[in-house]
Motif scaffolding. Structure first.
Motif, PDB file in Angstrom:
ATOM      1  N   LEU A 177     -41.792  33.196 -25.918  1.00  0.00           N
ATOM      2  CA  LEU A 177     -42.262  32.178 -24.974  1.00  0.00           C
ATOM      3  C   LEU A 177     -41.117  31.284 -24.525  1.00  0.00           C
ATOM      4  CD1 LEU A 177     -45.651  31.250 -26.672  1.00  0.00           C
ATOM      5  CD2 LEU A 177     -45.307  32.519 -24.551  1.00  0.00           C
ATOM      6  N   ALA A 179     -45.696  21.524 -23.112  1.00  0.00           N
ATOM      7  CA  ALA A 179     -45.627  22.884 -23.639  1.00  0.00           C
ATOM      8  C   ALA A 179     -44.222  23.168 -24.156  1.00  0.00           C
ATOM      9  CB  ALA A 179     -46.010  23.883 -22.550  1.00  0.00           C
ATOM     10  N   ASP A 180     -43.240  22.732 -23.388  1.00  0.00           N
ATOM     11  CA  ASP A 180     -41.861  22.962 -23.787  1.00  0.00           C
ATOM     12  C   ASP A 180     -41.527  22.197 -25.069  1.00  0.00           C
ATOM     13  OD1 ASP A 180     -39.115  23.864 -23.282  1.00  0.00           O
ATOM     14  OD2 ASP A 180     -38.736  21.713 -23.010  1.00  0.00           O
ATOM     15  N   PHE A 219     -46.784  24.820 -35.896  1.00  0.00           N
ATOM     16  CA  PHE A 219     -48.149  24.627 -36.402  1.00  0.00           C
ATOM     17  C   PHE A 219     -48.468  25.644 -37.491  1.00  0.00           C
ATOM     18  CE2 PHE A 219     -48.573  22.912 -32.115  1.00  0.00           C
ATOM     19  CZ  PHE A 219     -49.332  21.779 -32.333  1.00  0.00           C
ATOM     20  N   LYS A 271     -50.697  28.732 -26.399  1.00  0.00           N
ATOM     21  CA  LYS A 271     -50.420  27.380 -25.909  1.00  0.00           C
ATOM     22  C   LYS A 271     -49.816  26.531 -27.014  1.00  0.00           C
ATOM     23  CE  LYS A 271     -53.199  26.743 -21.909  1.00  0.00           C
ATOM     24  NZ  LYS A 271     -54.037  25.779 -21.201  1.00  0.00           N
ATOM     25  N   PRO A 292     -43.027  32.681 -30.549  1.00  0.00           N
ATOM     26  CA  PRO A 292     -42.496  31.430 -29.987  1.00  0.00           C
ATOM     27  C   PRO A 292     -41.153  31.639 -29.295  1.00  0.00           C
ATOM     28  CG  PRO A 292     -43.191  31.133 -32.257  1.00  0.00           C
ATOM     29  CD  PRO A 292     -43.261  32.599 -31.984  1.00  0.00           C
ATOM     30  N   LEU A 300     -48.067  27.522 -29.369  1.00  0.00           N
ATOM     31  CA  LEU A 300     -46.699  27.977 -29.627  1.00  0.00           C
ATOM     32  C   LEU A 300     -45.759  27.644 -28.476  1.00  0.00           C
ATOM     33  CD1 LEU A 300     -47.340  31.486 -31.222  1.00  0.00           C
ATOM     34  CD2 LEU A 300     -46.990  29.286 -32.347  1.00  0.00           C
ATOM     35  N   GLY A 301     -46.307  27.040 -27.421  1.00  0.00           N
ATOM     36  CA  GLY A 301     -45.417  26.557 -26.367  1.00  0.00           C
ATOM     37  C   GLY A 301     -45.571  27.229 -25.022  1.00  0.00           C
ATOM     38  N   ALA A 302     -46.679  27.985 -24.825  1.00  0.00           N
ATOM     39  CA  ALA A 302     -46.898  28.573 -23.497  1.00  0.00           C
ATOM     40  C   ALA A 302     -47.487  27.515 -22.581  1.00  0.00           C
ATOM     41  CB  ALA A 302     -47.836  29.765 -23.591  1.00  0.00           C
ATOM     42  N   ARG A 342     -43.638  21.306 -27.411  1.00  0.00           N
ATOM     43  CA  ARG A 342     -44.308  22.014 -28.511  1.00  0.00           C
ATOM     44  C   ARG A 342     -43.443  23.162 -28.992  1.00  0.00           C
ATOM     45  NH1 ARG A 342     -49.287  21.436 -25.635  1.00  0.00           N
ATOM     46  NH2 ARG A 342     -49.084  23.475 -24.655  1.00  0.00           N
ATOM     47  N   ASN A 343     -42.911  23.888 -28.018  1.00  0.00           N
ATOM     48  CA  ASN A 343     -42.126  25.063 -28.352  1.00  0.00           C
ATOM     49  C   ASN A 343     -40.837  24.693 -29.089  1.00  0.00           C
ATOM     50  OD1 ASN A 343     -39.908  27.217 -27.269  1.00  0.00           O
ATOM     51  ND2 ASN A 343     -41.916  28.148 -27.618  1.00  0.00           N
TER      52      ASN A 343
END
Ligand SMILES: Nc1ncnc2c1ncn2[C@@H]1O[C@H](COP(=O)(O)OP(=O)(O)OP(=O)(O)O)[C@@H](O)[C@H]1O
Ligand SMILES: [Mg+2]
Lengths: 237, 404
Positions: free
Chosen positions: A113, A81-82, A90, B313, A110, B315-317, A84-85
């Protein structure tokens, strides 16, 4: 150029009842930092599956995946998840904006988050909206924007955290020709600034704009065509 | 994610689904408000009763024949020891200590009263002049029993407010001759209306000199001895003196019980507190119902916002991030509901106080904390399931299937 993406013998199987679908069937692929790659192929050939995998939304059934030098197949859920952030942006065919939030708030997500403080958020969101020509649309809700504007808000959201990889699955699929063209040019401009860009598309005209065009058939890479900046296409792999 | 951002994001979600949020808010606030109102009523009743008890008279002791069960009375009864009766002489003996302000003998029973053909059965009390001072009763007219020797039985009586109204209506009652069973008594006083007090309905009593009551009821002994002690500090000394004196008089047998007002008070206090806890427990059930509603709403939220959860998710959650967001939303909803319930409950009990000033209905502090705490706890507990479901959603699946 250092490798952004390295895939080694990637398989992705789906079980549907008794049957097993081989969505990805032994993919080996290296994409360097700053490349612009299009992915084409018939429906059901595994394009979205590949993109989801590259974006860490999905995990391969087997094989190794290194993203920006890090082995992501060994990462746990929170680490992915980290990643991705931090590393990935996307862009979806259907925009996926949250309807009750304004353009500004959608782009801000983003960074929220990531736990970034509001002052820095404000600055970076404004900057992202500005660079996409949306400075005067910050307070608009998605339903007050045109399709092209919505997709540009989504792109602003994808780049606001300054990722290194931008993944777009049929980003023009829901747009008319003119706004589709604008969106692609926007993505290409971002690529010229150094971001690695991978675009899945059904449109051969769009696919050929990329300097490297992958064709998937039945979960395998059927063709990998590279073209020098201004020269004729050359075949590889 | 920063806590402030979770609150803002939750607030935007709640505002975005207004109807649903209001429904949960309503259920939560009804739960909290009903806990507050019911505990307020219970507490008000408790204070009312305690207040009434305190008005029974200050520093009062009551002597009754027989040992209380806790002191081995059962054994005494089993052995056939019949407690010695209390007598007027016993009562007189109790006057001899400086700690004791006054002593009143008491007999009770029933008697048929009659005046000019109108009659009814009423409560009969036999006592003495001292009783009115000990109990602090007020007279509507005339005076209380005369201060005469307890053995004498002048044919006089004092009647309750209600008897006066029923038998005499518009006629003056003072000076009339009232028939009490076989006896005729002159009415010398009427008690002021007392309403319902804890021990006895004074409005329907006839009070006569103790010796007269004993002959009317045909009993040689006393029902109770009522004693006023000079001060709170002397209570224990007085109690000891009473027990010792009566033990000596009863040939070494400690066969009486002395009740202090405090003991009675404590018993009532316990009963009423238990009642309040019980009622508020029942009211808390409505909070649990609200909790179930929160769970339902959050389940709907998770289903309807599938694609949003998938997006977050992407986006990084992380799972924990999604969990925090959903629980944050539930917590905010519960807290807002609890706040609304607090406002309704507190203003409701203020309204009760203004309408019924006798009933000091205000919810105790613990009820405030408990109701808000339970609201928050049920809200969170019941959203744990939906939140976990959301956290476990597969992002690809959520993004595709929840499109919209
Ligand atoms: N969650 C899933 N469960 C089962 N099968 C799946 C799942 N996702 C994809 N597939 C299968 O995997 C194969 C590849 O699907 P994918 O979505 O990657 O195709 P695609 O190339 O993106 O097609 P399109 O151009 O239509 O979007 C298909 O046969 C599809 O049915
Ligand atoms: Mg697809």
């Amino acid at each position: 150029m250092p490798a952004m993406i390295e895939l080694e013998d990637i398989h992705r199987l789906f079980r549907v009842g008794e049957e097993t679908v081989h969505a990805l069937d032994g993919i080996d692929l290296r994409i360097d930092t700053g490349e612009y790659v299009s992915v084409m192929g018939p429906s059901g050939s595994g394009k979205s599956t590949l993109l989801n995998l590259l974006g860490l939304l999905d995990r391969p059934s087997s094989g190794r995946y290194r993203l920006a030098g890090e082995d992501v197949t060994a990462m746990n859920e929170a680490q992915r998840a980290d990643a991705r952030n931090r590393l990935i942006g996307f862009v979806f065919q259907s925009f996926h904006l949250i309807p009750r939030l304004t353009a500004f708030e959608n782009v801000e997500l983003p960074m929220i988050l990531a736990g970034i403080d509001p002052a820095r958020r404000h600055e970076q969101v404004q900057q992202a909206l500005h660079s996409l020509g949306l400075a005067d649309r910050a307070r608009h809700k998605p339903d007050q924007l045109s399709g092209g504007q919505r997709q540009r808000v989504a792109i602003a959201r994808a780049i606001v955290n300054r990722p290194r990889l931008l993944l777009a699955d049929e980003p023009t699929g829901n747009l008319d020709q003119k706004s589709g063209h604008e969106v692609i040019e926007t993505l290409e401009a971002l690529n010229r600034q150094g971001i690695t860009l991978i675009v899945v598309t059904h449109d051969p005209a769009l696919g050929e704009r990329a300097r490297r065009a992958l064709t998937l058939v039945d979960g395998r890479i059927e063709a990998d065509i590279r073209r020098p900046a201004n020269g004729p296409a050359t075949s590889g792999a | 994610m920063r806590a402030a951002d979770i609150v803002v994001f939750s607030w935007r979600s709640l505002a975005g689904y207004r109807g649903r949020s209001l429904m949960v808010l309503l259920a939560m606030s009804i739960g909290v408000a009903s806990v507050l109102l019911l505990t307020a009523l219970g507490e008000g009743a408790r204070r009312f009763v305690l207040g009434e008890f305190q008005s029974l008279g200050t520093h009062m002791l009551v002597v009754l024949p027989g040992r209380s069960e806790t002191a081995g009375g059962a054994l005494g009864n089993a052995l056939g020891v019949i407690p010695r009766a209390l007598t007027l002489d016993d009562a007189r003996a109790l006057r001899r200590d400086p700690s004791i302000a006054s002593v009143a003998p008491l007999n009770v029973g029933e008697v048929q009263v009659q005046w000019r053909g109108r009659g009814r059965s009423v409560g009969l009390m036999g006592s003495s002049r001292e009783l009115i001072d000990i109990r602090g009763w007020r007279m509507a007219a005339g005076r209380f029993l005369p201060a005469v020797d307890w053995d004498r039985s002048p044919p006089v009586c004092v009647i309750g407010h209600r008897i006066r109204n029923e038998l005499f209506g518009r006629h003056a009652a003072i000076g009339q001759w009232l028939r009490l069973g076989p006896q005729r008594c002159r009415i010398i006083g009427v008690l002021a209306a007392q309403g319902k007090t804890i021990d006895v309905n004074l409005d329907e009593q006839v009070i006569v000199p103790v010796a007269l009551a004993q002959s009317l009821l045909n009993v040689p002994s006393l029902f109770r001895i009522i004693i006023a002690v000079r001060s709170q500090a002397q209570m224990e000394h007085a109690r000891r003196f009473i027990l010792d004196t009566l033990k000596r008089r009863h040939h070494g047998e400690e066969d009486v019980t002395v009740i202090t007002q405090d003991a009675v008070l404590e018993t009532f206090d316990n009963i009423l507190s238990a009642l309040t806890y019980g009622i508020s427990g029942i009211a808390a059930i409505s909070l649990i119902v609200a909790g179930v509603l929160v769970m339902n709403v959050m389940l709907v939220v998770v289903t309807q916002r599938r694609s949003e959860i998938g997006l977050l998710k992407a986006l990084g959650a992380s799972r924990r991030g999604i969990l925090a967001l959903i629980l944050g939303e539930a917590a905010l909803l519960s807290l807002l509901g609890a706040a609304l319930g607090l406002a309704v409950g507190l203003s409701g009990s203020a309204l009760i106080r203004s309408q019924y000033p006798d009933l000091q209905a205000s919810p105790p502090l613990w009820a405030l904390f408990a109701s808000v705490g339970v609201a928050l706890a049920t809200g969170l507990l019941f959203s744990l399931l939906p939140a976990r479901r959301a956290a476990r959603l597969d992002p690809v699946d959520a993004l595709q299937r929840g499109r919209g």
